[in-house]
Motif scaffolding. Structure first.
Motif, PDB file in Angstrom:
ATOM      1  N   ALA A 226       6.127  -5.118  -7.838  1.00 11.29           N
ATOM      2  CA  ALA A 226       5.541  -4.061  -6.319  1.00 11.29           C
ATOM      3  C   ALA A 226       6.830  -3.396  -5.832  1.00 11.29           C
ATOM      4  O   ALA A 226       6.187  -1.666  -5.209  1.00 11.29           O
ATOM      5  CB  ALA A 226       4.638  -4.457  -5.546  1.00 11.29           C
ATOM      6  N   ALA A 227       7.808  -3.535  -5.636  1.00 10.42           N
ATOM      7  CA  ALA A 227       8.308  -3.439  -4.634  1.00 10.42           C
ATOM      8  C   ALA A 227       9.000  -1.775  -4.708  1.00 10.42           C
ATOM      9  O   ALA A 227       9.539  -1.023  -3.183  1.00 10.42           O
ATOM     10  CB  ALA A 227       9.807  -4.249  -4.429  1.00 10.42           C
ATOM     11  N   ARG A 228       9.412  -1.622  -5.973  1.00  6.00           N
ATOM     12  CA  ARG A 228       9.689   0.056  -6.131  1.00  6.00           C
ATOM     13  C   ARG A 228       8.488   0.708  -5.955  1.00  6.00           C
ATOM     14  O   ARG A 228       8.973   2.107  -5.609  1.00  6.00           O
ATOM     15  CB  ARG A 228       9.961   0.473  -7.733  1.00  6.00           C
ATOM     16  CG  ARG A 228      10.010   1.857  -8.390  1.00  6.00           C
ATOM     17  CD  ARG A 228      10.643   2.354  -7.808  1.00  6.00           C
ATOM     18  NE  ARG A 228      12.228   1.910  -7.665  1.00  6.00           N
ATOM     19  CZ  ARG A 228      13.238   2.778  -6.992  1.00  6.00           C
ATOM     20  NH1 ARG A 228      13.149   4.336  -6.111  1.00  6.00           N
ATOM     21  NH2 ARG A 228      14.573   2.277  -7.171  1.00  6.00           N
ATOM     22  N   HIS A 229       7.137   0.577  -5.915  1.00  7.79           N
ATOM     23  CA  HIS A 229       6.032   1.296  -5.387  1.00  7.79           C
ATOM     24  C   HIS A 229       6.255   1.569  -3.545  1.00  7.79           C
ATOM     25  O   HIS A 229       5.689   2.768  -3.392  1.00  7.79           O
ATOM     26  CB  HIS A 229       4.481   1.194  -5.994  1.00  7.79           C
ATOM     27  CG  HIS A 229       3.519   1.307  -5.195  1.00  7.79           C
ATOM     28  ND1 HIS A 229       2.778   2.285  -5.687  1.00  7.79           N
ATOM     29  CD2 HIS A 229       2.545   0.536  -4.388  1.00  7.79           C
ATOM     30  CE1 HIS A 229       2.334   2.521  -4.534  1.00  7.79           C
ATOM     31  NE2 HIS A 229       1.803   2.188  -4.268  1.00  7.79           N
ATOM     32  N   TYR A 230       6.251   0.485  -2.965  1.00  7.94           N
ATOM     33  CA  TYR A 230       6.301  -0.168  -1.234  1.00  7.94           C
ATOM     34  C   TYR A 230       7.573   1.284  -1.304  1.00  7.94           C
ATOM     35  O   TYR A 230       7.623   1.672  -0.014  1.00  7.94           O
ATOM     36  CB  TYR A 230       6.347  -0.942  -0.653  1.00  7.94           C
ATOM     37  CG  TYR A 230       6.109  -1.429  -1.629  1.00  7.94           C
ATOM     38  CD1 TYR A 230       4.298  -1.540  -1.900  1.00  7.94           C
ATOM     39  CD2 TYR A 230       5.515  -3.062  -1.951  1.00  7.94           C
ATOM     40  CE1 TYR A 230       3.118  -2.025  -2.187  1.00  7.94           C
ATOM     41  CE2 TYR A 230       4.674  -4.148  -2.151  1.00  7.94           C
ATOM     42  CZ  TYR A 230       3.574  -3.424  -2.020  1.00  7.94           C
ATOM     43  OH  TYR A 230       2.097  -4.484  -3.074  1.00  7.94           O
ATOM     44  N   PHE A 231       8.717   0.955  -1.659  1.00  5.40           N
ATOM     45  CA  PHE A 231      10.042   2.203  -1.658  1.00  5.40           C
ATOM     46  C   PHE A 231       9.518   3.276  -2.322  1.00  5.40           C
ATOM     47  O   PHE A 231      10.103   3.684  -0.683  1.00  5.40           O
ATOM     48  CB  PHE A 231      11.352   1.396  -2.886  1.00  5.40           C
ATOM     49  CG  PHE A 231      12.297   2.057  -2.720  1.00  5.40           C
ATOM     50  CD1 PHE A 231      12.970   1.544  -0.903  1.00  5.40           C
ATOM     51  CD2 PHE A 231      12.413   3.317  -2.871  1.00  5.40           C
ATOM     52  CE1 PHE A 231      14.661   2.119  -0.685  1.00  5.40           C
ATOM     53  CE2 PHE A 231      14.194   3.698  -3.000  1.00  5.40           C
ATOM     54  CZ  PHE A 231      14.723   3.494  -1.733  1.00  5.40           C
TER      55      PHE A 231
END
Length: 213
Positions: A64-69
């Motif tokens: 999910a990191a890419r989405h939050y980034f």
């Protein structure tokens, strides 16, 4: 945003600043558990999130990191689909002063249900699931739902159902900051759009099945 009419304009040049000052819990895709974890990491606003490098987000949030980034930077490459079938109609209101009186809360819920039903009628649709949303003074939020065998309507039976849904929730003993009513399980009269009649196990076990006639 933009209470009470729900209209809030963000010009393109205002986007980055708006995202930076937005509370982390207001971002799409960040639920209560993720919000708590982010706050423990010192991430309370979009600006805080934007300052976290992608590898660090990966370390704590995995895929999910890419989405939050991306959401901290206003990046969303998904194509816009303006013709998705509507799945629900919801109305909610945040009070200037928290409500404690049970009678006043019930009246507010009935008004919200009438507004939602009016919007649904304008679209020539009916709904079979009634959901109540409650956010308390301490920001704890709960929802209660009931799926019916007949369409939700503005009648005494459905008004009583609203009262039933808020039982044992703390309403009346704890002050309420926000109330909302959502109508789902929509029926447009098209036989291909009637999944609401096939109730899942959660509906039966958690909320039961009722009627409003």
């Amino acid at each position: 945003m933009g209470k009470p009419d729900g209209l809030y304009l963000i010009a393109p040049e205002q986007g980055p600043e708006f995202a930076e000052r937005l509370d982390i819990g207001r971002f799409h895709g960040i639920g209560p558990a993720t919000e708590q974890k982010m706050r423990e990491l010192g991430i309370n606003t979009g600006k805080d999130l934007k300052a976290v490098p992608l590898p660090v987000l990966h370390q704590h949030f995995g895929k999910a990191a890419r989405h939050y980034f991306d959401i901290a930077r206003g990046i969303d490459l998904r194509p816009v689909n303006a013709y998705r079938p509507r799945k629900s109609v919801g109305v909610e209101t945040t009070f200037e002063q928290d409500l404690a009186d049970l009678g006043a809360i019930q009246r507010q819920l009935q008004d919200l249900m009438r507004t939602a039903l009016q919007r649904l009628a304008e679209k020539r649709m009916t709904a079979y699931t009634l959901t109540v949303k409650i956010k308390f003074q301490n920001f704890v939020q709960i929802t209660r739902s009931r799926t019916l065998s007949e369409p939700v309507a503005d009648n005494p039976a459905c008004a009583s159902l609203l009262t039933e849904l808020v039982k044992n929730t703390g309403v009346g003993s704890s002050k309420v900051r926000l109330l909302g009513v959502t109508l789902s399980g929509l029926d447009s009269g098209d036989a291909t759009l009637k999944p609401h009649r096939q109730l899942d196990l959660f509906d039966y076990v958690q909320e039961g099945v009722g009627q409003c006639r």
